[in-house]
Design an enzyme around this catalytic site. Sequence first.
Site, mmCIF file in Angstrom:
data_model
loop_
_atom_site.group_PDB
_atom_site.id
_atom_site.type_symbol
_atom_site.label_atom_id
_atom_site.label_comp_id
_atom_site.label_asym_id
_atom_site.label_seq_id
_atom_site.Cartn_x
_atom_site.Cartn_y
_atom_site.Cartn_z
ATOM 1 N N GLU A 43 3.185 -2.585 -13.468
ATOM 2 C CA GLU A 43 3.059 -1.186 -13.509
ATOM 3 C C GLU A 43 4.314 -0.502 -14.102
ATOM 4 O O GLU A 43 5.560 -0.950 -13.440
ATOM 5 C CB GLU A 43 2.958 -0.667 -12.106
ATOM 6 C CG GLU A 43 3.236 0.670 -11.659
ATOM 7 C CD GLU A 43 3.239 1.183 -10.178
ATOM 8 O OE1 GLU A 43 3.040 0.038 -9.317
ATOM 9 O OE2 GLU A 43 3.410 2.282 -9.867
ATOM 10 N N ASP B 276 3.432 0.255 -2.925
ATOM 11 C CA ASP B 276 3.446 1.522 -2.243
ATOM 12 C C ASP B 276 1.975 2.076 -2.510
ATOM 13 O O ASP B 276 1.206 1.343 -3.152
ATOM 14 C CB ASP B 276 4.500 2.578 -2.795
ATOM 15 C CG ASP B 276 4.428 2.673 -4.308
ATOM 16 O OD1 ASP B 276 3.352 2.187 -4.986
ATOM 17 O OD2 ASP B 276 5.202 3.186 -4.945
ATOM 18 N N ASP C 121 0.735 4.290 -4.795
ATOM 19 C CA ASP C 121 0.565 4.248 -6.360
ATOM 20 C C ASP C 121 0.107 2.876 -6.592
ATOM 21 O O ASP C 121 -0.603 2.754 -7.562
ATOM 22 C CB ASP C 121 1.751 5.040 -6.834
ATOM 23 C CG ASP C 121 1.467 6.336 -6.893
ATOM 24 O OD1 ASP C 121 0.537 6.914 -6.679
ATOM 25 O OD2 ASP C 121 2.641 7.135 -7.353
#
Length: 666
Positions: free
Chosen positions: A457, A532, A534
């Site tokens: 990510e 988290d 996201d």
Amino acid sequence: MEPENTESQQNPEEQTQEKQENTQEINVETPTPQKSPVLNDGSYKAEKIQVLGGLDAVRKRPAMYIGSTSIRGLHHLVYEVVDNSVDEALAGHCTEIKVFINEDNSIKVIDNGRGIPVDIHPKFNRPALEIVLTKLHAGGKFDKGSYKVSGGLHGVGVSCVNALSKKLIVTVKRDGRIYEMEFERGKVAKEIKELGDSDEQGTTVQFWPDNEIFTETVFNFDTLSSRLRELAFLNKGLKISIKDERDGKENVFQYEGGILSFVEHINKNKTPLCEPIYFTKEKGEYELEISMQYNNSYQENIFSFANNINTIEGGSHLAGFKTALTRTFNNYAEKNKLKDVKLNSEDVREGLAAVISIKLAEPQFEGQTKTKLGNSEVKGIVDSIVSSGLNTYLEENPRVAKQVVEKFITAAKAREAARKARDLTRRKSALEGSSLPGKLADCQERDASKCEVFIVEGDSAGGSCKQGRDRKFQAVLPLRGKILNVEKSRLHKILSSQEIVTVITALGTSIGEEFNIEKLRYHRIIIMTDADVDGAHITCLLLTFFYRYMPKLIENGHVYIAQPPLFKVKKGKQQWYVYKEEELFKKIKEIGKENVNLQRYKGLGEMNPDQLWDTTLDPDTRILKKVTIEDAVAADEIFTILMGDQVEPRRKFIEDHAKEVKNLDV
Ligand code: 0RA
């Protein structure tokens, strides 16, 4: 495996994740004949029971009999006992099965079948009950016209469960009496005795799995519960309950609609386009049931069973069904001048939920995992029943017929558009001179089985990962932000998403009709996101994509989730990484809280390349979760709820799981 079986038939529960690598892997003797206290009452001829061998072989090589000695094999023990009870139901002698997970992690299965015979086996001069429990494949219990081998995946019988249990107690109510016998590790521990009178009948088996055999002996309620629900769907009217005495959880399954209820269950959180359709045919040597219902999604969900066994690899029943579907819809559309394109097999399965269940006297199971039905005569049988049944249905329901055919036509056009989009991507990458995406930092190794790719990510974490990795065998593909939610789009739209095309190109397998696992460039695909909300969302989007469009990657165990540490604990010159909230408390207690320096990692970006290597990349020390799908029905349900178009089930799911989420996101 045939391509026709790939999209819909997943490996059997939830999207469970197994740990791998340096974590806990989730990855005959004949008893001397003695005189028995029980007299032969003549109601059952014990000599009918055929004996093949003793149980030492089972203890020596348990995996050969129950598949594995991990949690999966453990659950198999339960299925094995329950399947014997289901056989009694199939033979028309049992209406209810109760399963209990006890506080001491023993299992008790109670049925109201005929009860295991207790009369003396003439050859062994021992009670039939003892022979059934101590000899492999002590068969011969089946009446003509009943279907044997409803038996679990391996169909090995209750004696295997006995062999692999440190203790087993069996109680039989039969002919007005109650009998009991006890075993330890497959050997008689207490001779058969009469406990008194009873006007009921049935068998109760309670067993304590042997911790010398199994790596894990704690049963999972949800895992057992979903197989029992499946069995209840597959055996119309049969009542099956499960109670967890450890926490009081309880489920009762009984479906008068049988597999029609199963299809309703699959479509529970979807928007159906018609009522479920049901076809059935019973003849001497087989009994066939089919139920199907279209919904407005783009996924197909077909589950096929033979003698209650989930035929994950498909086979002749599934093949017959698919052939009939394609031909019938094409004929109908042609006759009614509804189409301007030819519908292929995939087009007519878009948005289809279906269950095919056949019970037959002599099933032949083939394939890698023996979950493919081989009986060739079955294909024609299914084809003709579906063809005539569906034809009638379409003639009688022209409005539904028109609606689904229009959907298929859109699907066919989208498929054509997807093909063009794929060609375009291919040409574009050819023009760019290299077929690999620019963002991919590839590894040097060419042998795919040694290679891994981290899908990371964000560009900043991607940068640390590129620096920290071992470039010999580790590749890095940074993704910017969130990928498209594939649950809500058809393939051609998906192929217009740059991030997704990048993933497909990097993996090398292509997608859709052209998907080819042989071309996979990395045997480990590791999703690495921040710990988290996201990050969890990105993981979920990627998993949905793999599950819906490249299910083979998951089935074959290529997909993993990286576990970066949550904390760094420092004391003096020493430091430790902590990967779970619960462990932090333990660690601090262990080292004492004085002069402890605690760092919480909020994102991958907070780690420098060396730290990232030590904690998350290094195969010798990292923790990876392997993504597996044990139960395709449950997996489909979760993805539909989380990513699908209905808001209410998602709201409810989040509410139901709010506590867990809170714990995750301290
Ligand atoms: C052997 C023969 C018969 C039934 C069974 C075994 C039997 C086994 C299990 C295991 C769990 N529940 C069970 N119920 C029955 C046939 C008995 C007859 O013909 O009367």
